[in-house]
Design a protein around this motif. Sequence first.
Motif, PDB file in Angstrom:
ATOM      1  N   UNK A  61      43.277  15.727   5.665  1.00 32.34           N
ATOM      2  CA  UNK A  61      42.322  15.957   4.512  1.00 32.34           C
ATOM      3  C   UNK A  61      40.993  15.490   4.950  1.00 32.34           C
ATOM      4  N   UNK A  62      40.028  16.497   4.312  1.00 27.73           N
ATOM      5  CA  UNK A  62      38.612  16.324   4.564  1.00 27.73           C
ATOM      6  C   UNK A  62      38.095  15.486   3.280  1.00 27.73           C
ATOM      7  N   UNK A  63      36.827  14.837   3.422  1.00 30.18           N
ATOM      8  CA  UNK A  63      36.098  14.099   2.314  1.00 30.18           C
ATOM      9  C   UNK A  63      36.296  14.845   1.111  1.00 30.18           C
ATOM     10  N   UNK A  64      36.347  14.550  -0.126  1.00 28.70           N
ATOM     11  CA  UNK A  64      36.150  15.118  -1.415  1.00 28.70           C
ATOM     12  C   UNK A  64      35.064  16.116  -1.278  1.00 28.70           C
ATOM     13  N   UNK A  65      33.777  15.807  -0.792  1.00 31.10           N
ATOM     14  CA  UNK A  65      32.836  16.490  -1.107  1.00 31.10           C
ATOM     15  C   UNK A  65      32.793  17.937  -0.189  1.00 31.10           C
ATOM     16  N   UNK A  66      34.008  18.043   0.625  1.00 29.32           N
ATOM     17  CA  UNK A  66      34.201  19.397   1.333  1.00 29.32           C
ATOM     18  C   UNK A  66      34.956  20.179   0.234  1.00 29.32           C
ATOM     19  N   UNK A  67      35.593  19.751  -0.761  1.00 29.08           N
ATOM     20  CA  UNK A  67      36.263  20.530  -1.812  1.00 29.08           C
ATOM     21  C   UNK A  67      37.389  21.414  -1.412  1.00 29.08           C
ATOM     22  N   UNK A  68      38.004  20.648  -0.370  1.00 29.29           N
ATOM     23  CA  UNK A  68      39.314  21.447   0.075  1.00 29.29           C
ATOM     24  C   UNK A  68      40.401  20.532  -0.674  1.00 29.29           C
ATOM     25  N   UNK A  69      41.493  21.321  -1.290  1.00 27.88           N
ATOM     26  CA  UNK A  69      42.526  20.491  -1.943  1.00 27.88           C
ATOM     27  C   UNK A  69      43.687  20.302  -1.200  1.00 27.88           C
ATOM     28  N   UNK A  70      43.974  20.854  -0.015  1.00 25.35           N
ATOM     29  CA  UNK A  70      45.012  20.660   0.715  1.00 25.35           C
ATOM     30  C   UNK A  70      44.516  20.194   2.067  1.00 25.35           C
ATOM     31  N   UNK A  71      45.566  19.926   3.154  1.00 24.66           N
ATOM     32  CA  UNK A  71      45.298  19.918   4.555  1.00 24.66           C
ATOM     33  C   UNK A  71      44.642  20.926   5.162  1.00 24.66           C
ATOM     34  N   UNK A  72      43.791  20.886   6.143  1.00 23.17           N
ATOM     35  CA  UNK A  72      42.821  21.755   6.766  1.00 23.17           C
ATOM     36  C   UNK A  72      43.040  21.816   8.287  1.00 23.17           C
ATOM     37  N   UNK A  73      42.846  22.604   8.860  1.00 27.59           N
ATOM     38  CA  UNK A  73      42.917  22.310  10.449  1.00 27.59           C
ATOM     39  C   UNK A  73      41.618  22.014  11.032  1.00 27.59           C
ATOM     40  N   UNK A  74      41.603  21.124  12.102  1.00 28.24           N
ATOM     41  CA  UNK A  74      40.594  20.644  12.739  1.00 28.24           C
ATOM     42  C   UNK A  74      40.973  20.462  14.057  1.00 28.24           C
ATOM     43  N   UNK A  75      39.766  20.066  14.775  1.00 29.69           N
ATOM     44  CA  UNK A  75      39.748  19.731  16.331  1.00 29.69           C
ATOM     45  C   UNK A  75      40.167  18.652  16.674  1.00 29.69           C
ATOM     46  N   UNK A  76      40.391  18.027  17.729  1.00 31.45           N
ATOM     47  CA  UNK A  76      40.992  16.906  17.817  1.00 31.45           C
ATOM     48  C   UNK A  76      39.614  15.483  17.603  1.00 31.45           C
ATOM     49  N   UNK A  77      38.695  16.018  17.997  1.00 30.86           N
ATOM     50  CA  UNK A  77      37.436  14.960  17.890  1.00 30.86           C
ATOM     51  C   UNK A  77      37.268  14.647  16.395  1.00 30.86           C
ATOM     52  N   UNK A  78      37.163  15.668  15.641  1.00 38.06           N
ATOM     53  CA  UNK A  78      37.085  15.649  14.142  1.00 38.06           C
ATOM     54  C   UNK A  78      38.618  14.968  13.245  1.00 38.06           C
ATOM     55  N   UNK A  79      39.622  15.167  14.078  1.00 35.08           N
ATOM     56  CA  UNK A  79      40.666  14.391  13.609  1.00 35.08           C
ATOM     57  C   UNK A  79      40.583  12.912  13.830  1.00 35.08           C
ATOM     58  N   UNK A  80      40.151  12.735  15.067  1.00 32.78           N
ATOM     59  CA  UNK A  80      40.279  11.152  15.320  1.00 32.78           C
ATOM     60  C   UNK A  80      39.217  10.618  14.428  1.00 32.78           C
ATOM     61  N   UNK A  81      37.987  11.214  14.089  1.00 28.90           N
ATOM     62  CA  UNK A  81      37.020  10.428  13.262  1.00 28.90           C
ATOM     63  C   UNK A  81      37.637  10.580  11.830  1.00 28.90           C
ATOM     64  N   UNK A  82      38.026  11.579  11.381  1.00 29.70           N
ATOM     65  CA  UNK A  82      38.507  11.629   9.918  1.00 29.70           C
ATOM     66  C   UNK A  82      39.691  10.965   9.540  1.00 29.70           C
ATOM     67  N   UNK A  83      40.486  10.667  10.543  1.00 30.05           N
ATOM     68  CA  UNK A  83      42.005   9.919  10.350  1.00 30.05           C
ATOM     69  C   UNK A  83      41.397   8.247   9.748  1.00 30.05           C
TER      70      UNK A  83
END
Length: 103
Positions: A61-83
């Motif tokens: 899930x991305x922060x609310x400001x991204x305006x995605x309602x569902x889980x979205x694909x991301x790279x491993x670096x973003x996954x580590x940061x966003x988790x």
Amino acid sequence: FFFCNWMEGSGNSPKRPENENLDDLSQCPVCERKFIVFTKKGNCLGCGKGYCTKCLNNWIYFPEEYQYDTVQPCCVDCYKELSSVDHSTHFEIYGSQDPASKT
């Protein structure tokens, strides 16, 4: 070296990145797989960089400001940061049917 730019912008408000032009990519920057007919590519929705779909296999899930309602694909670096971000509101909405709990 940190690739994810999800916190760039004014203050701490996340900024949705511009996607890298996939037509300019000849190979994946992570696994170096060449993009041919059967090798699909896509953009990380956290940093906008292009990857092959095998390296773009983290879902979050991305922060609310991204305006995605569902889980979205991301790279491993973003996954580590966003988790490390609190996603409890999504879990309250989806409960045991939460798609992120299956990753």
